[in-house]
Every structure is written in structure tokens, then in C-alpha cells.
Design an enzyme around this catalytic site. Structure first.
Site, PDB file in Angstrom:
ATOM      1  N   GLY A 529       0.813  -1.198   0.000  1.00  0.00           N
ATOM      2  CA  GLY A 529       0.000   0.000   0.000  1.00  0.00           C
ATOM      3  C   GLY A 529       0.847   1.249   0.000  1.00  0.00           C
ATOM      4  CG  PHE A 533       1.305  10.207   6.650  1.00  0.00           C
ATOM      5  CD1 PHE A 533       1.743  11.509   6.749  1.00  0.00           C
ATOM      6  CD2 PHE A 533       0.020   9.903   7.050  1.00  0.00           C
ATOM      7  CE1 PHE A 533       0.919  12.491   7.254  1.00  0.00           C
ATOM      8  CE2 PHE A 533      -0.803  10.880   7.555  1.00  0.00           C
ATOM      9  CZ  PHE A 533      -0.363  12.187   7.653  1.00  0.00           C
ATOM     10  CB  VAL A 536       2.005  -0.066   3.860  1.00  0.00           C
ATOM     11  CG1 VAL A 536       1.858  -1.149   4.907  1.00  0.00           C
ATOM     12  CG2 VAL A 536       1.456   1.242   4.380  1.00  0.00           C
ATOM     13  CE  LYS A 550       1.461   4.838   6.913  1.00  0.00           C
ATOM     14  NZ  LYS A 550       0.092   5.059   7.321  1.00  0.00           N
ATOM     15  CG  ASP A 646      -7.735   9.744   5.554  1.00  0.00           C
ATOM     16  OD1 ASP A 646      -8.799   9.949   4.935  1.00  0.00           O
ATOM     17  OD2 ASP A 646      -6.688   9.369   5.000  1.00  0.00           O
TER      18      ASP A 646
END
Ligand SMILES: *[C@@H]1O[C@H](CO)[C@@H](O)[C@H](O)[C@H]1NC(C)=O
Ligand SMILES: *[C@@H]1O[C@H](CO)[C@@H](O)[C@H](O)[C@H]1NC(C)=O
Ligand SMILES: *[C@@H]1O[C@H](CO)[C@@H](O)[C@H](O)[C@H]1NC(C)=O
Ligand SMILES: *[C@@H]1O[C@H](CO)[C@@H](O)[C@H](O)[C@H]1NC(C)=O
Ligand SMILES: *[C@@H]1O[C@H](CO)[C@@H](O)[C@H](O)[C@H]1NC(C)=O
Ligand SMILES: *[C@@H]1O[C@H](CO)[C@@H](O)[C@H](O)[C@H]1NC(C)=O
Ligand SMILES: *[C@@H]1O[C@H](CO)[C@@H](O)[C@H](O)[C@H]1NC(C)=O
Ligand SMILES: *[C@@H]1O[C@H](CO)[C@@H](O)[C@H](O)[C@H]1NC(C)=O
Ligand SMILES: *[C@@H]1O[C@H](CO)[C@@H](O)[C@H](O)[C@H]1NC(C)=O
Ligand SMILES: *[C@@H]1O[C@H](CO)[C@@H](O)[C@H](O)[C@H]1NC(C)=O
Ligand SMILES: *[C@@H]1O[C@H](CO)[C@@H](O)[C@H](O)[C@H]1NC(C)=O
Ligand SMILES: *[C@@H]1O[C@H](CO)[C@@H](O)[C@H](O)[C@H]1NC(C)=O
Length: 833
Positions: A529, A533, A536, A550, A646
Site C-alpha cells: 500500500g 505518509f 506500506v 510503514k 481520515d
């Protein structure tokens, strides 16, 4: 040409050869002349260890070795490691002189055919026998004890380890014969057993410390630290009552370390691997089918030999890792320059060997390495040690030494040059080091003589009270943390032992290298992903545990301490509907968060698209309630009042049982978004889930999350995305549609066709009503999450009618045109007005 064997013996060989070709598992002990051929095995009496030929190098090479009967690919010892046989005609034979020999061709047993010999031939030997002991030790003995081995054997495999230390096997050396017993890794794991450059060895000088090192360059990798009477201080503490015992012996003949499994609970071994790591591996005695549980023993940055350079102290609790001894400063300037730690530290004031010097006690450390130090192996008291050191101008530090017996020092060790590889533990079970310093440097640190005795006594009493009180508090906290840890990491039972984890009151720190290797060096194949930010990745730890890694993009200039604080805050949030942060990693510029890994990925994969039929209504209702619970915990129950900012299907992950877990909470805080927002008026969030007041630049509150939850709920029910930017003709504003249908008493038409079979009609329409309450225009009209949860879970609770909303329509605003809500990016930034 045969060697000069008696004729009768030759006959025996021939006969036994015939017999052994019939049975493939031979008797345990075999006498002179008996042979083992490729394909035949010898099993120890207890049925655990097997001796025989095995294949490696993709079948190209054959070696004589030992392995476990229940784990045949776990080779624990190899004879002809450097000299493999390339075909299957090898034989092992014991000669009348007590020599075990491997011939590469059973029909040519002359010297030219020898690939390996135990070199234990001895003309005085009578009736030599070879035997595979229950411990996995292959020994050669003679009935007249004409021996050269300290255990009374002609030769034993335990004296020549390969890459594995088994229970009762010694790691160390014989001071008289200078025999070094050390481990050497394979060239390539599971492929090439020939010896590599990576070894684990005991130093012959100083305190005989154990190191792993690259032997070709003589570069030390990890120092296990000196023995403190119970364990090597640099390794995770081992509990002796955990089914194992540990022994360290240093006498005039030899010095060695060994371990034993005291009860027959476990199979355990210590192995060095070609990738410069060493591991402890274990299996429960009744658990022979499962894989070996592994426990890496050199996991931390501070375990790297001399990481902070000469006179530096490595402190895992310090974000920059390296500190200097008191009275020293970084050589690279006034402060540490990253990646220049290895330059170490220099004294502020040089010693000049006058009366102006005294000693400063540095507590709870792994004392510096002792290769060039002198061990005063006398019955010296610590006071006498001090006198010795002060009277020797080149002595710069001393420390009490604990050998076989814990708590009773036996002499002391003195350092002369730089102090190398010191580690500060912060866990209270380290060693003491007395460091020589000019008295002027000591002042302000502590004063030795200036205080009156009474003051000292009062202070001690107060100290004891404080310490015991805080001890109790810490104990309780530790217990709690351990309990939580135990639930979250699936360490095998054998290792849930408290002392195996370095206690860290904050978020657990992971080593960058192990994270990198767990994700295949952040390979794109492991990428699962990407968000605003960072990226992942999926990772697999060495113990098999799967993790989500992450890796935050390092562009934002935030403070290390802030990152640490926020990460530890997030890691304290524990709820079954929140994705658990397992730890983080901060090395160099890297900022990495490590989460539990969710097999079923995110909710959007199930509520939109082809897999929609996989989750029926009852499960969807559970998911909705789960998300509500997680959000309520963030807002209220955690006591921290965290706003997600979010929430959307892509940020709700599903575990194996399809329980929802909210992810990505708190990352906004991690990045100091609140500040960013204030300064630049940028808005963080994803279209479609963003409440009107947010995009309007209004006040952001927990009610904004409630709006997002409402959208999410309606999407889960309808199987449709709430589009705000109309890309296709049939794109709908889900919120407007839901409101209209509800007013027309046709709210069930909103329901995804897939769910018609399984749905509970009253429940579905209640949920839709609740969803509409959540997406009202004005934050003040929206319920709180605790109201929401109450309404969702109580059939009889009354539900107000939702006010008609403008259903925030972005499509009229030209600024939003480039944004496609299909975009999987978990975070979209745009300029507010
Ligand atoms: C194995 O050796 C023992 C003596 O060491 C003997 O009693 C036993 O019969 C032998 N077993 C076989 C199968 O040869
Ligand atoms: C060794 O393993 C084999 C295969 O699993 C099994 O048949 C045999 O009984 C084992 N031998 C002993 C002595 O346990
Ligand atoms: C083993 O030795 C015999 C006799 O010298 C020879 O015929 C045979 O080819 C050899 N086998 C191998 C695999 O070297
Ligand atoms: C060993 O035996 C082989 C075959 O019997 C022979 O060719 C060879 O010369 C012998 N080597 C020595 C050193 O005796
Ligand atoms: C042992 O064998 C080696 C070669 O195999 C030989 O050089 C040595 O002389 C032998 N030693 C004894 C004591 O027989
Ligand atoms: C090691 O443990 C085994 C099994 O408990 C026991 O039989 C053996 O005597 C122990 N060895 C030593 C040296 O204590
Ligand atoms: C292993 O299994 C045996 C038989 O089921 C049982 O008697 C023994 O207690 C078990 N040992 C351990 C350590 O669980
Ligand atoms: C181990 O595997 C064998 C065969 O696969 C099975 O029969 C046995 O029950 C297993 N034992 C355990 C403890 O799982
Ligand atoms: C971390 O180390 C630096 C020096 O490298 C030192 O100035 C600082 O006080 C240390 N921080 C903590 C929390 O010990
Ligand atoms: C030794 O150093 C101290 C300060 O560290 C200083 O006061 C003293 O004068 C020095 N003595 C000599 C002999 O240099
Ligand atoms: C020990 O002394 C040798 C020779 O002076 C030196 O090369 C080496 O760096 C020293 N090692 C340590 C750890 O101080
Ligand atoms: C090192 O090798 C071992 C054995 O192959 C493996 O389990 C482990 O993951 C490797 N570790 C690293 C850091 O690559």
C-alpha cells in the site's frame, strides 16, 4: 592396496558390509572394521540423533554428518566439511588404530581415497570403538584409555563443532592443548556447508569474552559481554529455571561456556548463520512437527561491536544511541554527527597521574571489552583493586569480576587503552565500571568527601524508601506491559519468559537491518500500500511473524523526540478494533512504524466490487459496530481524545475472522499535521468522507470523524462509493440518494442487491437512519460515537430524524477537478480556501 589390517579383520569388514546392505539403520555402536555407507544411518540410543551421509549443494556434494531424527534437514555436525564427496560411494570406517576415516570410494580404501580422517590414530589403542552418544556426540574410545582427550575419549565430535552448539557442548579453549572449540557458519544456509568467514569464538586474553566475528578481516561483529556469574551480560538474560542451565568454567586447564537442558522439555541449539547472525533455536519435546522457534540474539543497534567508537556508550534509550563517558566529549565536534559515531569520544581533560584524580562509578553497563586488559585473578577486594589502579598511571578504569559464582567478585579487571563497546542497559542488571577522572571533572557530578555522614545516612534512607516505592510501581507496570506484550506478539511459549525481552517501557524499538531484511529490502514485491505518509510493506520476521511495515517518507522535518512520543502514545492504544502498533524503528533518517499484519487487507476490497457477496448482512452489521467501537475508543475511552481525520474503507483492515481494525490513526499527529494546518491552512483527508466544515476550513472535531463514519456506514450497506466528483454518468452522491430514499420510506432500495437474502430489514433501516444522522451538515447536530454505538446496539432506542443536508457537493468547485476518489491513496491533500 589395503592398509596393513589383519586378515581376519578384513573378513569381518566384508561380512558386515553384506549385513549392512540389508538393514539401513545400523546398531548404535560399531567396532573395529565396521563401516557405514552412503544411505545407511546410525541412531543414538534415545532415538534423537542420526549419523549418516547427507546431500547438499543441490545434491552435488555429500557429507558425513549428524542430524535430528525428527528434523532431518537440521544438520548439527559435519565431518568432511571442506572435502565433500561427489557421488554416493563414500564410506565411513574405523581403523584398528582408532582412526575414523571417510573414503570416497568404498572399493578403493587406500590413502588416495581418504577425504577425511579424525586423526585420532594411536598405536597404543586396544579395541577402539565409535559410538554416537545420546547427546549427539560422536566419540571414539579405546578400552585401554590410551587417550589424549580430557573426557577420556580418543576423539569426540563435540571438540570440533561446526555451526551448532548443542547442549553440553563446550565453546571455549583448552589452555594446555590450545584446542579452540568455536562455531563456524556455513557458506550458504541450507546449501553449502563449507566453512564461511563468520565465526563465534572465545577470546584467549582478558576475561575470555565470546565474540562473533568475520575471521578473514578479524572484524568483531558482536561481543556477548563478560560472564557475570549467571549469563553473558550482553545477551538477553536467561532464566535458569526455564528448563536450561548455563555454565561458565575458567580454571587452569580450560575456559568454556556450555548450556544444558535441565529437564527434558526442549531441544535447543545455538547456531551461527552465514548472514552474520547467531540464533538460539528451540523446539518443545512434544512439538517435533513444528518448525524451530528462533530467537535472535543480536538484534539491537547497541549490540553491534564498538558502535559508538572508543570511549562512547551506546544507550538504546537515547534516540541518537551514542553518548560519551562522563568527562568525555564527542571527537567529531561538540555534538555527535550521525554516522560518525565510530569516531568515539575524547577526554575533556587529559589525565596526568597526580593526586588530583579519583574514580567515577558508571553503573548498569556492559563493561568495555577486555582484550588488552589485565585480569587480577586474586582475592582482591574492590578497595585493593582501586589502589592497584591508582598506583598504575596507565590504568584508566577497573571493575569487579564475577565468574562462576554470582554476587561474589573474584578479583578485578583493569583497562589501559580506550574503553570500547560499552553499553548502558537501563534495566538494572548490568555491571559496574570505575572510571578514572580528574577531580575537577568529578565536581558537580558528585562529591565524595564534602558531605557529612549524617546527611549521607538521611539521603540513603530516603533513597531506599523512594526506590522501594518506585520499585513496586515499576514492577506493577512491567507486569502489565508484559501481559499486554504476551497477548500481542506470538512468541512461542518457551520464550515468553520475561527476561528474554529487553524491557522497554516505551514503544518497542526494532532494528533497521532486521526490518529491511524482513521486507526483502523494501522490495516492490512486498509493497502492499501507499499513502501520503509513506509506503506500506509486508514483512516476515525471522520467527515467522508477519508484520506490516510503514516506512514514512522522511521529508517532513519533525523532531525525533516528537516521533518517539507520538509512537509510544499510539502503541499504548490497545483495542480489538484498532490496528496494533507493534513497534517502531528510528535509525539514521528512517522513521518506520511496525504494525500487525492483516491477512484480509482492507474493507474496500469487500464492500465494493466483485467480492461483495463474500460478506453477508450479519457480518456487515458486526463490522459496522466494530468500527463504531474502535472509533469510540479513540475519541473517548482511551482517555486521549484522538481524532482519526481520515476514516474510510481503505483504512479499515480485516483480520482472519473478518473483525474490523481501524488503521492509520494518529499518523496525522505523528507528522505534526495540526501545526502544518495552522500554518498553511492545508486540509488533510479524503474526499467523500470529509465533512463540510473541514473543507470549509472550519473547526475540526471528533464530530468530523462521526461524519466520515456515517459515510462509511452507508457505503457498507449500499456497496457504492460516495462520489463527490462525477467521473461517470451513473456516479451518485450516495448521501443525497440515501436521504431521498429514506424520506420516501424506500430506504431498503439503498441496500446492495447482494445482501437481500441475508438482511434483517428492521436492522438495515435503523442503520441507514443512524448513518444519515451522522452525515448532517452541522457538526452540532451529529451524535457522538457513544450515542451512535448505543443506537446501533439497542433495537429499542429511539432515533431522531436526520435534518436535510446540502450534502456537500464538491463538483461545483473547479479546484477539485483533478481529484478522483477511486484513487487508492490513503491521503489526499488540497488547498483549502
Ligand atoms: C546392538 O548392540 C547391543 C550391544 O551394544 C546388542 O545388545 C544388540 O543386540 C545390538 N542390536 C542389533 C540390532 O544388532
Ligand atoms: C526415526 O525416524 C523415523 C522416521 O520418522 C522413525 O520411523 C523411527 O522410528 C525413528 N527412530 C527412532 C529410534 O526414534
Ligand atoms: C571406485 O573405485 C573403483 C575401483 O578403482 C572404480 O572402478 C570406480 O569407478 C570408482 N568409483 C567412483 C565413483 O569413483
Ligand atoms: C589406490 O588404489 C587404486 C585402485 O586400487 C590405485 O589405482 C591407486 O594407485 C592406489 N593409490 C595408492 C596411493 O596406493
Ligand atoms: C596416523 O595416520 C597418519 C596418516 O593417516 C600418519 O601419518 C600417522 O603417522 C599416523 N599416526 C600414528 C600414531 O599411527
Ligand atoms: C544435562 O542434562 C541431561 C538431561 O537432563 C542430563 O542427563 C545430564 O546429566 C546433564 N549434564 C550435565 C553436565 O549436567
Ligand atoms: C510429552 O508427552 C508425553 C506423552 O503424551 C507426556 O507424558 C509428557 O508429560 C509430555 N511432556 C511435556 C514436557 O509436555
Ligand atoms: C506429527 O505429524 C505426524 C504425521 O504427520 C502426526 O501423525 C502426528 O500426530 C503429529 N504430531 C503432533 C504432536 O502434531
Ligand atoms: C542522548 O545523548 C546525547 C549525547 O549524545 C545527550 O546530550 C542527551 O542528553 C542524551 N539523551 C538522553 C535522554 O539521555
Ligand atoms: C593535572 O591536572 C590537573 C587538572 O586536571 C591540574 O590541576 C594539575 O595541575 C595537573 N598536574 C600536573 C602535574 O600537570
Ligand atoms: C589491543 O592492543 C593492540 C596492540 O596494541 C591494538 O592493536 C588493539 O587495537 C587493542 N585493542 C583494543 C580493543 O584496545
Ligand atoms: C539469517 O539466516 C537465517 C538462516 O537462513 C535466517 O533464518 C535469517 O532470517 C537470516 N537473517 C537475516 C538478518 O538475514
Amino acid at each position: 592396496m589395503m592398509r596393513k589390517f589383519p586378515k581376519s579383520l578384513f573378513l569381518v569388514i566384508f561380512l558386515l558390509q553384506l549385513i549392512s546392505s540389508i538393514t539401513s539403520t545400523k546398531n548404535l555402536s560399531y567396532g573395529v572394521g565396521d563401516i557405514i555407507r552412503d544411505g545407511e544411518t546410525v541412531i543414538s540410543e534415545n532415538g534423537i540423533f542420526v549419523l549418516g551421509f547427507f546431500k547438499a549443494n543441490n545434491g552435488r556434494s555429500r557429507y558425513l554428518g549428524l542430524w535430528y531424527n525428527f528434523s532431518t534437514d537440521t544438520i548439527v555436525w559435519i565431518a568432511n566439511r571442506e572435502n565433500p564427496i561427489t557421488h554416493s560411494f563414500g564410506v565411513l570406517q574405523l581403523t584398528g588404530e582408532g582412526n575414523l576415516i571417510i573414503y570416497q570410494n568404498q572399493s578403493t580404501t587406500n590413502d588416495s581415497s581418504i577425504v577425511w580422517s579424525s586423526n585420532s590414530n594411536n598405536s597404543n589403542v586396544v579395541n577402539p570403538t565409535a559410538k554416537l552418544l545420546n547427546s549427539g556426540n560422536l566419540i571414539i574410545s579405546s578400552s585401554n584409555h590410551g587417550t589424549n582427550d580430557d573426557d577420556g575419549f580418543l576423539r569426540e565430535s563435540f571438540d570440533y563443532p561446526t555451526d551448532t552448539l548443542l547442549p553440553e557442548m563446550k565453546l571455549g579453549f583448552n589452555k594446555k592443548t590450545e584446542l579452540q572449540r568455536y562455531l563456524t557458519a556455513w557458506k550458504q544456509s541450507n546449501v553449502d556447508p563449507s566453512p564461511s568467514n563468520f565465526v563465534m569464538k572465545m577470546e584467549t586474553t582478558g576475561l575470555h569474552e565470546v565474540y562473533t566475528l568475520i575471521s578473514s578481516k578479524n572484524r568483531k561483529v558482536v561481543r556477548l559481554g563478560s560472564w557475570n556469574g549467571e549469563w553473558f551480560v550482553g545477551t538477553p538474560r536467561q532464566k535458569t529455571n526455564s528448563g536450561r542451565s548455563f555454565t561458565y568454567v575458567d580454571n587452569q586447564d580450560e575456559v568454556y561456556f556450555k548450556f544444558n537442558v535441565t529437564e527434558h522439555l526442549i531441544y535447543e541449539r545455538i547456531v551461527v548463520f552465514p548472514n552474520n547472525s547467531y540464533w538460539r533455536l528451540a523446539k518443545g519435546i512434544n512439538d517435533t512437527n513444528s518448525t524451530w522457534s528462533s530467537y535472535p540474539s543480536n538484534a539491537d543497534t547497541c549490540d553491534r561491536y564498538a558502535f559508538c567508537g572508543p570511549n562512547g556508550i551506546c544507550n538504546l534509550k537515547n534516540l541518537t544511541y551514542c553518548e560519551c563517558f562522563p568527562g568525555f566529549r564527542p571527537k567529531s565536534g561538540n555534538s555527535w554527527i550521525q554516522n560518525k559515531y565510530s569516531m568515539g569520544c575524547a577526554r575533556n581533560l587529559e589525565l596526568n597521574c597526580t593526586d588530583d584524580e579519583d574514580f567515577f562509578l558508571v553503573n548498569d553497563v556492559k563493561t568495555p571489552e577486555t582484550t588488552n586488559s589485565t585480569f587480577l585473578d586474586k582475592n582482591l577486594s574492590i578497595g585493593q583493586c582501586k589502589d592497584r589502579c591508582i598506583s598504575n598511571c596507565s590504568c584508566i578504569a577497573y571493575a569487579p569480576v564475577y565468574l562462576e559464582i554470582k554476587n561474589i567478585p573474584r578479583g578485578c579487571i583493569m583497562w589501559y587503552g580506550d574503553l570500547i563497546d560499552t553499553v548502558l542497559f537501563n534495566r538494572g542488571d548490568g555491571q559496574q565500571l570505575y572510571l578514572r577522572m580528574p577531580k575537577s571533572e568529578l565536581q558537580g557530578k558528585y562529591s565524595r568527601n564534602g558531605w557529612k555522614k549524617i546527611v549521607t545516612i538521611v539521603m540513603v534512607v530516603v533513597g531506599v524508601i523512594i526506590i522501594s516505592l518506585s520499585g513496586i510501581v515499576i514492577l506493577i507496570r512491567k507486569k502489565k506491559i508484559l501481559m499486554q506484550r504476551r497477548n500481542l506478539t506470538e512468541r512461542p511459549m518457551l520464550y515468553s519468559n520475561e527476561d528474554d525481552t529487553i524491557l522497554n517501557e516505551e514503544v518497542p524499538l526494532f532494528d533497521f537491518l532486521s526490518i529491511a531484511s524482513s521486507t526483502n529490502n523494501f522490495s516492490t514485491d512486498n509493497k502492499i500500500g501507499q499513502g501520503g505518509f509513506g509506503v506500506v510493506y509486508k514483512g516476515t520476521m525471522e520467527n515467522g511473524q508477519e508484520i506490516a511495515v510503514k516506512r514514512l517518507s522522511s521529508s517532513s522535518g519533525y523532531e525525533l523526540n516528537d516521533f518517539m512520543n507520538e509512537a509510544s502514545l499510539i502503541s499504548k492504544l490497545r483495542h480489538r478494533n484498532l490496528l496494533q502498533l507493534l513497534g517502531c524503528c528510528m535509525e539514521r533518517d528512517e522513521r518506520i512504524l511496525i504494525y500487525e499484519f492483516m491477512k484480509n487487507k482492507s474493507l474496500d476490497k469487500f464492500i465494493f466490487g466483485e467480492n461483495r457477496h463474500l460478506i453477508e448482512w450479519p457480518k456487515r452489521a458486526e463490522i459496522i459496530i466494530g468500527i463504531a467501537r474502535g472509533l469510540l475508543y479513540l475519541h473517548q475511552d482511551s482517555g486521549l481524545r484522538i481524532i482519526h481525520r481520515d476514516l474510510k474503507p481503505g483504512n479499515v483492515l480485516l483480520d482472519e475472522a473478518m473483525n474490523p481494525k481501524i488503521s492509520d490513526f494518529g499518523t496525522a499527529r505523528l507528522f505534526g499535521i495540526e501545526q502544518v494546518e495552522e500554518n498553511t491552512r492545508r486540509v488533510i483527508g479524503t474526499f467523500g468522507y470529509m465533512p463540510p466544515e473541514y473543507a470549509n476550513g472550519g473547526i475540526f472535531s471528533i464530530k468530523s470523524d462521526v461524519f466520515s463514519f456515517g459515510v462509511l456506514l452507508l457505503e457498507i450497506i449500499s456497496g457504492k462509493k460516495n462520489r463527490v466528483y462525477y467521473k461517470y454518468e451513473n456516479d451518485v452522491n450516495l448521501l443525497a440518494q440515501a436521504w431521498t430514499l429514506c424520506k420516501e420510506q424506500k430506504s431498503l432500495m439503498l441496500l446492495d442487491e447482494c445482501l437481500c437474502q441475508s438482511c434483517l430489514i428492521p436492522q438495515v433501516s435503523r442503520f441507514i437512519q443512524i448513518g444519515l444522522l451522522c452525515v448532517q451538515d452541522k457538526a452540532i447536530d451529529r451524535p457522538t460515537m457513544s450515542d451512535v454505538l448505543h443506537m446501533l446496539t439497542n433495537e429499542n432506542s429511539s432515533i431522531k430524524d436526520a435534518k436535510r443536508s446540502a450534502f456537500w457537493n464538491y463538483s461545483s468547485d473547479p479546484n477539485f477537478e483533478q481529484v478522483d476518489s477511486n484513487n487508492v491513496a490513503s491521503l489526499t491533500q488540497l488547498d483549502g480556501r
